[in-house]
Scaffold this active site. Structure first.
Site, mmCIF file in Angstrom:
data_model
loop_
_atom_site.group_PDB
_atom_site.id
_atom_site.type_symbol
_atom_site.label_atom_id
_atom_site.label_comp_id
_atom_site.label_asym_id
_atom_site.label_seq_id
_atom_site.Cartn_x
_atom_site.Cartn_y
_atom_site.Cartn_z
ATOM 1 N N HIS A 194 7.563 -19.278 -4.557
ATOM 2 C CA HIS A 194 7.599 -18.486 -5.781
ATOM 3 C C HIS A 194 7.951 -17.019 -5.527
ATOM 4 O O HIS A 194 8.277 -16.281 -6.466
ATOM 5 C CB HIS A 194 6.252 -18.579 -6.506
ATOM 6 N N ASP A 205 12.007 -18.459 -9.053
ATOM 7 C CA ASP A 205 11.121 -18.591 -10.211
ATOM 8 C C ASP A 205 11.340 -19.948 -10.870
ATOM 9 O O ASP A 205 12.232 -20.719 -10.486
ATOM 10 C CB ASP A 205 11.325 -17.448 -11.207
#
Length: 378
Positions: free
Chosen positions: A354, A358
């Site tokens: 992450h 995204d």
């Protein structure tokens, strides 16, 4: 002029290496480029080439030694040339041997139980199942009774260096990388049809059978070229983009998994990918991967479909940003144009870092990948 043979650095942040074997005998002539020694890394046993012509001399490390990177372990000399002064074995290797010796000295001797030692029924059954000789055990129970736990402890298989380091790497990845997962089911009918269409010609012209994995590598690599953030990595300095798309395949070997690399897979033909995959798999099983085979990966595919696994999640291989887990192609009842139909479906799960990727980028990549699998001819 004498040329030193040093313990090579085959991995990032590598401090030591384990010498597995010498492929040439001391006193034997060696030519530049010939395989000289085998070194164990956290991914594989790697063959290392000779850097120059010469006669192997002054060998200062033996198989099993753990040596500091950059330390001289032998020399390549000209006929009649003397070996330069030998450097003492580095503390890392000595420490490993000393630590092993100290552990062996400090360990309590294993004595056989007395004729009347008690053995629990469960322990006796486990010993028979696992082939454990009870006479070699000292029980940990009251009065020296041999318990089931004693049998299980004796039956544990010690980890190889590769297995131990793989366990350390996956633990580090899982505990330090913020994983998130995106799953997509895709109709693999067109993928199977493309394979059947290509297989005869490529087998006849190149002598290799095309697999679903070969096609997936080609499709994934070409999709990655359109989604550069999925082909990136995370380092201490932040996000690093990669110009080449180098796809690694997770391959099972004894007590471990290695990731062997197909470089520039987005520009490789399916036939070239199949040949490379077959060669890597054969050498991985034989423990003969070379440094270039396991270096430079920008993305990894782990395919357990051949083991009839429906779906799973995979752990990211740092510093890569993502890994794709692929399940089996199996018939399922799905809706097609509003009507139930049986189609060959495949589940894919993308694990992403992450910090680099995204949710939207991951979803867009999986959307485009699924569309490409449904239309592989494009």
């Amino acid at each position: 002029m004498a040329v030193s043979v040093v313990m090579p650095a085959l991995e990032m942040a590598q401090e030591t290496g384990k010498l597995v074997s010498w492929l040439k005998q001391e006193g034997e002539r060696v030519r530049k480029g010939e395989m000289l020694l085998e070194v164990e890394t956290d991914k594989a046993v790697v063959e290392v080439e000779a850097a120059a012509d010469g006669i192997l001399a002054g060998v200062a490390a033996k198989p099993g030694d753990v040596v500091q990177v950059g330390h001289t372990i032998a020399w390549l000399v000209e006929p009649g040339e003397s070996v330069p002064a030998v450097t003492a074995v580095p503390d890392a290797a000595a420490g490993v041997r000393a630590g092993t010796a100290a552990a062996a000295t400090a360990a309590p001797p294993v004595s056989a139980p007395s004729r009347g030692a008690r053995i629990s029924p469960k322990a006796r059954r486990l010993a028979q199942e696992k082939g454990i000789d009870l006479a070699t055990l000292t029980g940990s129970g009251p009065g020296g009774e041999i318990l089931a736990a004693d049998i299980l402890a004796a039956a544990l298989t010690p980890l190889t260096t590769i297995g131990r380091l793989m366990a350390e790497r996956t633990t580090l990845s899982w505990t330090t990388i913020p994983h998130f997962f995106v799953t997509r089911d895709v109709d693999a009918g067109a993928l199977g049809a493309a394979r059947e269409r290509m297989l005869p010609d490529i087998e006849r012209s190149h002598g290799v059978k095309v697999t679903h994995t070969d096609l997936l590598v080609a499709i994934v690599a070409r999709t990655l070229a359109k989604h550069p953030r999925l082909n990136a990595g995370w380092t201490a300095d932040g996000i690093v983009s990669h110009e080449d798309v180098n796809v690694a395949l997770a391959m099972a070997v004894d007590n471990a998994v290695v990731t062997a690399v197909i470089p520039r897979a987005d520009r490789a033909s399916v036939a070239d990918i199949a040949i490379r995959r077959r060669d890597l798999a054969e050498r991985a099983r034989a423990g003969r991967l070379q440094p270039a085979d396991i270096a430079g990966a920008t993305f990894t595919i782990s395919n357990l479909g051949m083991f009839d696994v429906d779906a799973f999640t995979a752990i990211i291989v740092p510093p890569q940003a993502a890994i794709l887990a692929v399940g089996a192609i199996a018939d399922r009842v799905v809706a097609v144009n509003g009507q139930p139909a049986v189609r060959p479906m495949m589940s894919m799960t993308l694990s992403s870092d992450h910090r680099v990727v995204d949710g939207v980028r991951a979803a867009e990549f999986m959307r485009d990948l699924a569309n490409a699998i449904k239309s592989p001819q494009l």
